[in-house]
Design a protein around this motif. Structure first.
Motif, PDB file in Angstrom:
ATOM      1  N   ASN A  36       0.836  -1.192   0.000  1.00  0.00           N
ATOM      2  CA  ASN A  36       0.000   0.000   0.000  1.00  0.00           C
ATOM      3  C   ASN A  36       0.875   1.249   0.000  1.00  0.00           C
ATOM      4  O   ASN A  36       1.492   1.587   1.012  1.00  0.00           O
ATOM      5  N   ALA A  37       0.913   1.958  -1.123  1.00  0.00           N
ATOM      6  CA  ALA A  37       1.757   3.156  -1.225  1.00  0.00           C
ATOM      7  C   ALA A  37       1.241   4.310  -0.384  1.00  0.00           C
ATOM      8  O   ALA A  37       1.926   5.329  -0.241  1.00  0.00           O
ATOM      9  N   ASP A  38       0.048   4.171   0.190  1.00  0.00           N
ATOM     10  CA  ASP A  38      -0.469   5.205   1.084  1.00  0.00           C
ATOM     11  C   ASP A  38       0.219   5.152   2.447  1.00  0.00           C
ATOM     12  O   ASP A  38       0.039   6.052   3.260  1.00  0.00           O
ATOM     13  N   PRO A 317       1.004  -3.936  -6.261  1.00  0.00           N
ATOM     14  CA  PRO A 317       1.718  -3.106  -5.290  1.00  0.00           C
ATOM     15  C   PRO A 317       2.018  -1.729  -5.869  1.00  0.00           C
ATOM     16  O   PRO A 317       2.136  -1.558  -7.091  1.00  0.00           O
ATOM     17  N   GLY A 318       2.105  -0.747  -4.994  1.00  0.00           N
ATOM     18  CA  GLY A 318       2.482   0.595  -5.423  1.00  0.00           C
ATOM     19  C   GLY A 318       1.329   1.544  -5.667  1.00  0.00           C
ATOM     20  O   GLY A 318       1.552   2.732  -5.909  1.00  0.00           O
ATOM     21  N   LYS A 319       0.083   1.048  -5.609  1.00  0.00           N
ATOM     22  CA  LYS A 319      -1.072   1.935  -5.650  1.00  0.00           C
ATOM     23  C   LYS A 319      -1.415   2.345  -4.219  1.00  0.00           C
ATOM     24  O   LYS A 319      -0.868   1.827  -3.255  1.00  0.00           O
ATOM     25  N   THR A 347     -15.456   5.799  -7.416  1.00  0.00           N
ATOM     26  CA  THR A 347     -14.663   6.975  -7.776  1.00  0.00           C
ATOM     27  C   THR A 347     -13.383   6.656  -8.517  1.00  0.00           C
ATOM     28  O   THR A 347     -12.666   7.571  -8.928  1.00  0.00           O
ATOM     29  N   SER A 348     -13.048   5.382  -8.691  1.00  0.00           N
ATOM     30  CA  SER A 348     -11.779   5.030  -9.308  1.00  0.00           C
ATOM     31  C   SER A 348     -11.910   3.720 -10.060  1.00  0.00           C
ATOM     32  O   SER A 348     -12.596   2.798  -9.600  1.00  0.00           O
ATOM     33  N   PRO A 349     -11.238   3.587 -11.209  1.00  0.00           N
ATOM     34  CA  PRO A 349     -11.252   2.310 -11.927  1.00  0.00           C
ATOM     35  C   PRO A 349     -10.516   1.203 -11.193  1.00  0.00           C
ATOM     36  O   PRO A 349     -10.639   0.030 -11.559  1.00  0.00           O
ATOM     37  N   LEU A 350      -9.774   1.548 -10.136  1.00  0.00           N
ATOM     38  CA  LEU A 350      -9.063   0.548  -9.348  1.00  0.00           C
ATOM     39  C   LEU A 350      -9.879   0.058  -8.160  1.00  0.00           C
ATOM     40  O   LEU A 350      -9.539  -0.957  -7.544  1.00  0.00           O
ATOM     41  N   GLU A 388      -4.383   5.861  -8.014  1.00  0.00           N
ATOM     42  CA  GLU A 388      -2.988   6.017  -8.420  1.00  0.00           C
ATOM     43  C   GLU A 388      -2.222   6.873  -7.399  1.00  0.00           C
ATOM     44  O   GLU A 388      -2.785   7.808  -6.824  1.00  0.00           O
ATOM     45  N   PRO A 389      -0.943   6.573  -7.184  1.00  0.00           N
ATOM     46  CA  PRO A 389      -0.184   7.292  -6.156  1.00  0.00           C
ATOM     47  C   PRO A 389       0.022   8.767  -6.441  1.00  0.00           C
ATOM     48  O   PRO A 389       0.266   9.545  -5.515  1.00  0.00           O
ATOM     49  N   ASP A 390      -0.088   9.186  -7.691  1.00  0.00           N
ATOM     50  CA  ASP A 390       0.140  10.596  -8.009  1.00  0.00           C
ATOM     51  C   ASP A 390      -1.145  11.426  -7.994  1.00  0.00           C
ATOM     52  O   ASP A 390      -1.122  12.628  -8.287  1.00  0.00           O
ATOM     53  N   ARG A 391      -2.281  10.813  -7.632  1.00  0.00           N
ATOM     54  CA  ARG A 391      -3.539  11.546  -7.584  1.00  0.00           C
ATOM     55  C   ARG A 391      -3.582  12.447  -6.357  1.00  0.00           C
ATOM     56  O   ARG A 391      -3.007  12.140  -5.314  1.00  0.00           O
ATOM     57  N   THR A 392      -4.295  13.548  -6.467  1.00  0.00           N
ATOM     58  CA  THR A 392      -4.417  14.492  -5.351  1.00  0.00           C
ATOM     59  C   THR A 392      -5.821  14.484  -4.741  1.00  0.00           C
ATOM     60  O   THR A 392      -6.144  15.341  -3.929  1.00  0.00           O
ATOM     61  N   ASP A 393      -6.644  13.513  -5.142  1.00  0.00           N
ATOM     62  CA  ASP A 393      -8.029  13.474  -4.662  1.00  0.00           C
ATOM     63  C   ASP A 393      -8.250  12.325  -3.683  1.00  0.00           C
ATOM     64  O   ASP A 393      -9.269  11.648  -3.715  1.00  0.00           O
TER      65      ASP A 393
END
Length: 468
Positions: A36-38, A317-319, A347-350, A388-393
Motif C-alpha cells: 500500500n503506497a499510502d 503493489p504501489g497503488k 470513484t476510481s477504476p481501481l 494512483e499514487p500521483d492523484r491528489t483526490d
C-alpha cells in the motif's frame, strides 16, 4: 530512539545472518516499501532475517531496549502493520520455504512466504488449503487474521487449518505451539492476528483439491445488478460446499482474461470456483450462466494455481489503498439496493466492492473454537478503495469508502479483522466481540508489555472501563 540505542545497532547487525537495514543504507527506501503506497513510515531499523535464530535475536534486542516491534511477512496489510516509525521491523520476507508432507496432508510454510510460493508446491501432490484470493498475499497475515479464500466453504478458513506454529515470543524464545503444547495460544493464533509473537513457520492442514477446478468469471452490465444479485442469492441458498463464489461490483479491470472492449465498463461480476467434479459443477452452474445477458463468461476447467493468480493485476503493489468491510446476513432486497447504489458511485477504476460468500465449512466451526468472529455471517463485503499514487483526490476516494460503509452498517452482523483499517481500538474490540476478554488474558500472559503492538492490537492494559 535515543542515541545510545542507535549506537548499539552494530550489536544486532553482528548477531544476524541476514541484514540490518537503516536509513543510511542505499536500499532503505526499496526495503521499507510495502504493497500500500499510502503507507509511508520510516523505521529506524529493519532486520531482514534469514532464519528463526535471526528473529529471536531481533526480538531479544528490541525487548531489552523497550522498542516496539512490527513484524513484516508479505507486506500486504492495507494498514501497513509491517512498518513502524519508532521501533524495529522484523522482516521475514527472506524466509519463504515451503515443505509438503503428503502422507500427513500437511504443509509447512515459513513466515515470509506468499501464497504463490505455497500453491504450486501443494498442487504438485493434488493438495491445497484455503489461500488468499491474490497469490501475492502473505501467508502470515492472512492466516493469523482468519483467511478468506476460494476454498473456504469446502475446507474452512485458513485459520481453521492451522495445526501448528513455530513462534518467537516477546522474551525471544522459539516455541512450538499446537493443541498439545499450548492449546490456548493456538486458539489465539487462530484469528488473533500478530499479537502474540512472530510466527516463523506455519503448519497447515491440506485437502484433496485440483489440480483442475471449474472456475472463472461471469460479468453483466451494472444496470442488471439488482436482478443478477437476486438470482445469485436464490441459487446459493442450496449451494454445496464445493462452490465458492465472489460477487464484485466495479469497473471492469484490464486483465488478460477480459476482452479489451470491456475494460472500464461498469459491471457486476460473479467469480466462481467449483472444486469438485467438472461435470457436476457445470450442471449446478448452468442456471447461473444462462441467466440474463452476460457480457462475459470465462468459466471453464483450469488449473487451481491459475485461478489463484488470475486477479493479481487488479490490486498491484504501489497503488494507494483504503478499505472498510461489513459482515452481513443473506442478501436481502434492501442490502442489494444499498450495495448497487453505492457501487454505482465508485470513484476510481481501481476500486471495487467484492462480496464473499461465507457459510459451508466456515459456519460449521463452533464460534468459540477460534478467535475468528462472525461465524454466522452469510457474506463479507469488502469496500475496497484504490487510486494512483500521483492523484491528489485522496479524500474523494476515502469518502466513497466511508459513505458506503456507513450505509451498510445497519445491515452488519460483524467485521472481518483482516479487513479492518483505521477503525481504532473500539473497532478492534467490536470485531472480536465476546472473544475480546479471552484475548486480553492471553496477551497478558505471552506479551505483557505489548512489544508486538503494530497489529490490530489486543492491549494487555485494557480494562472494562477502557483505561490503559
Amino acid at each position: 530512539m535515543d542515541t545510545r540505542t542507535i549506537g548499539e545497532t552494530e550489536k544486532l547487525a553482528d548477531a544476524l545472518r541476514g541484514d540490518l537495514i537503516t536509513p543510511a543504507d542505499p536500499h532503505y527506501d526499496q526495503v521499507r516499501a510495502v504493497w500500500n503506497a499510502d503507507i509511508d513510515r520510516r523505521p529506524p531499523m529493519i532486520a531482514r532475517c534469514a532464519d528463526a535464530a535471526d528473529v529471536s535475536a531481533a526480538v531479544t534486542f528490541a525487548a531489552d531496549r523497550g522498542l516496539p516491534i512490527a513484524v513484516r511477512g508479505g507486506g500486504h496489510s492495507v494498514a501497513g502493520q509491517g512498518l513502524c516509525d519508532d521501533g524495529l521491523v522484523v522482516d521475514l520476507s527472506r524466509m519463504r520455504a515451503v515443505t509438503v508432507d503428503p502422507g500427513r496432508r500437511m504443509v509447512y510454510v515459513q513466515g515470509g512466504a506468499l501464497w504463490q510460493d505455497v500453491d504450486p508446491v501443494t498442487q504438485a501432490h493434488g493438495l491445497a488449503t484455503t489461500g488468499g484470493i491474490h497469490s501475492e498475499t502473505g501467508v502470515g497475515g492472512l492466516t493469523l487474521g482468519g483467511g478468506i479464500g476460494h476454498l473456504m466453504r469446502r475446507c474452512g478458513l485458513t485459520v481453521d487449518n492451522l495445526v501448528e506454529a513455530e513462534l518467537v515470543t516477546a522474551d525471544g524464545r522459539l516455541v512450538t505451539v499446537n493443541a498439545s503444547t499450548d492449546p490456548e495460544l493456538l486458539w489465539g493464533l487462530r484469528g488473533g492476528g500478530g499479537n502474540f509473537g512472530a510466527v516463523v513457520r506455519f503448519g497447515l492442514r491440506l485437502h484433496e483439491v485440483g489440480p483442475t477446478v471449474l472456475a472463472g468469471m461471469l460479468a453483466y452490465p451494472l444496470d442488471d445488478a439488482p436482478s443478477v444479485l437476486a438470482n445469485y442469492r436464490d441459487l446459493i441458498v442450496d449451494a454445496p460446499d464445493l462452490l465458492g463464489t465472489i460477487v464484485n461490483l466495479r469497473l471492469c479491470p484490464p486483465i488478460a482474461a477480459v476482452s479489451a472492449h470491456l475494460h472500464g465498463l461498469p459491471i457486476v461480476a460473479v467469480v466462481v470456483c467449483w472444486s469438485g467434479g467438472i461435470a457436476q459443477g457445470e450442471s449446478f452452474l448452468r442456471p447461473l450462466r444462462e441467466f440474463g445477458r452476460p457480457v462475459l463468461d470465462t468459466v471453464a476447467p483450469m488449473p487451481y494455481v491459475d485461478l489463484q493468480r488470475m486477479f493479481n493485476a487488479t490490486s498491484p503493489p504501489g497503488k494507494r489503498y483504503y478499505w472498510r468491510s461489513v459482515d452481513t446476513g443473506p442478501l436481502t432486497d434492501e442490502v442489494i439496493a444499498t450495495v448497487v447504489t453505492h457501487a454505482s458511485r465508485i470513484t476510481s477504476p481501481l476500486s471495487s466492492s467484492p462480496i464473499y460468500h461465507m457459510g459451508g465449512a466456515v459456519g460449521r466451526v463452533p464460534a468459540e473454537d477460534t478467535a475468528f468472529g462472525s461465524r454466522g455471517a452469510s457474506h463479507d463485503i469488502n469496500i475496497f478503495g484504490a487510486w494512483e499514487p500521483d492523484r491528489t483526490d485522496r479524500d474523494r476516494h476515502i469518502g466513497w469508502v466511508r459513505d458506503f460503509s456507513e450505509a451498510m452498517a445497519p445491515h452488519g452482523v460483524g467485521q472481518y479483522v483482516n479487513f479492518l483499517n483505521d477503525e481504532g481500538a473500539d473497532g478492534v474490540r467490536a470485531a472480536y466481540g465476546r472473544r475480546w476478554r479471552r484475548l486480553v488474558a492471553l496477551k497478558r500472559r505471552v506479551d505483557p508489555h505489548n512489544l508486538f503492538r503494530y497489529n490490530f492490537n489486543v492491549d494487555p492494559g485494557w480494562t472494562d472501563e477502557g483505561d490503559t
